[in-house]
Design an enzyme around this catalytic site. Structure first.
Site, PDB file in Angstrom:
ATOM      1  N   SER A   1       0.821  -1.220   0.000  1.00 29.95           N
ATOM      2  CA  SER A   1       0.000   0.000   0.000  1.00 29.95           C
ATOM      3  C   SER A   1       0.856   1.271   0.000  1.00 29.95           C
ATOM      4  O   SER A   1       0.514   2.260  -0.654  1.00 29.95           O
ATOM      5  CB  SER A   1      -0.952  -0.007   1.193  1.00 29.95           C
TER       6      SER A   1
ATOM      7  N   GLU B   1      12.001  -8.166  -4.730  1.00 29.85           N
ATOM      8  CA  GLU B   1      12.211  -6.999  -3.865  1.00 29.85           C
ATOM      9  C   GLU B   1      13.660  -6.918  -3.391  1.00 29.85           C
ATOM     10  O   GLU B   1      14.273  -5.845  -3.429  1.00 29.85           O
ATOM     11  CB  GLU B   1      11.267  -7.061  -2.645  1.00 29.85           C
TER      12      GLU B   1
HETATM   13  C1  5RP Z   1       5.562  -6.672   0.366  1.00 29.08           C
HETATM   14  C2  5RP Z   1       6.274  -5.846   1.363  1.00 29.08           C
HETATM   15  C3  5RP Z   1       5.608  -4.560   1.770  1.00 29.08           C
HETATM   16  O1  5RP Z   1       6.487  -3.525   1.504  1.00 29.08           O
HETATM   17  C4  5RP Z   1       5.261  -4.608   3.223  1.00 29.08           C
HETATM   18  O2  5RP Z   1       4.401  -5.710   3.449  1.00 29.08           O
HETATM   19  C5  5RP Z   1       4.584  -3.306   3.690  1.00 29.08           C
HETATM   20  O3  5RP Z   1       3.336  -3.177   3.096  1.00 29.08           O
HETATM   21  P1  5RP Z   1       2.443  -1.888   3.308  1.00 29.08           P
HETATM   22  O4  5RP Z   1       3.136  -0.745   2.658  1.00 29.08           O
HETATM   23  O5  5RP Z   1       1.132  -2.246   2.610  1.00 29.08           O
HETATM   24  O6  5RP Z   1       2.250  -1.682   4.779  1.00 29.08           O
HETATM   25  O7  5RP Z   1       7.337  -6.156   1.847  1.00 29.08           O
HETATM   26  O8  5RP Z   1       6.288  -7.846   0.073  1.00 29.08           O
END
Ligand code: 5RP
Length: 225
Positions: A27, A103
């Site tokens: 998000s 990532e």
């Molecule tokens: C996805 C991730 C996201 O960056 C992490 O889960 C944070 O998500 P959000 O910005 O929705 O809080 O590592 O693999």
């Protein structure tokens, strides 16, 4: 603007003409994509992007950003992504979204890896709030789980949303969701997971982040200046 959007807006200011920029997943990363696209339209910013997930690539395309394949790149200028946990020494836990292979690849390939998050993500140690996602070669999941259990880990293979099959990551791996004893610190955990055969990649991002931007009720704190 909520706190996630505020840090994403701030990170989008780091984009410069000619840069290749990695797009995270989640998000907060979504807000970054939106604000980057806005700068492209409003300021005529000329950039290329590379996405850490199909969902981020689709979003970037829909906002008119140029998305290039990772296969064409040796390095990138900037990578911006969220995190699930952040420690005071900038260790991260990431990968809830099952895209952690891409990532980590982009985070390591970037001259600057900027993490964007709200204050709820701050922890004193990795694994404090969340389980550690560990991508494994499908045939090796039982051996990897057993080896990690020898170090006191507990957990199991992740199931899909319907709970009727195993979950498969974007990279085609199975995922172990494991908890580790608190006495294993971030550095030791990173080393253990890096050195266990059968593990494709894991959610501990140790010594990779350049800077963390934390938003707290409308204010931004920069960690790792
Ligand atoms: C996805 C991730 C996201 O960056 C992490 O889960 C944070 O998500 P959000 O910005 O929705 O809080 O590592 O693999």
């Amino acid at each position: 603007m909520n706190d996630k959007e505020l840090v994403a807006f701030e990170a989008a200011k780091l984009a410069k003409n000619g840069m290749v920029i990695g797009l995270g997943t989640g998000s907060t990363a979504n807000y970054f994509i939106e604000h980057l696209a806005k700068r492209q339209v409003e300021e005529g910013l000329s950039i290329s992007t590379v996405a850490s997930s199909t969902v981020s690539a689709i979003k970037a395309h829909s906002y008119g950003l140029k998305v290039v394949s990772i296969a064409e790149l040796k390095r990138i200028d900037l990578y911006v992504d969220g995190a699930d946990e952040i420690t005071p020494n900038l260790s991260l836990l990431k990968g809830r979204g099952q895209d952690l292979v891409m990532e980590k690849l982009l985070a390591k390939a970037a001259d600057q890896f900027i993490v964007v998050a709200d204050k709820s993500k701050l922890v004193s140690r990795i694994g404090e709030k969340f389980i550690i996602p560990i991508e494994v070669i499908p045939g090796a999941w039982q051996m990897v789980k057993h080896q990690l259990e020898q170090h006191g880990a507990e957990g199991d293979i992740r199931l899909n949303a319907g709970q009727d099959n195993v979950a498969i990551s974007a990279y085609g791996s199975y995922i172990l969701d494991m908890r580790f004893p608190a006495k294993i610190n971030d550095a030791a955990l990173n080393t253990l997971l890096n050195n266990t055969p059968g593990i494709v990649e894991h959610g501990v991002f140790y010594g990779i982040a350049s800077q963390v931007l934390i938003a707290d009720n409308g204010n931004i704190e920069v960690m790792g200046v």
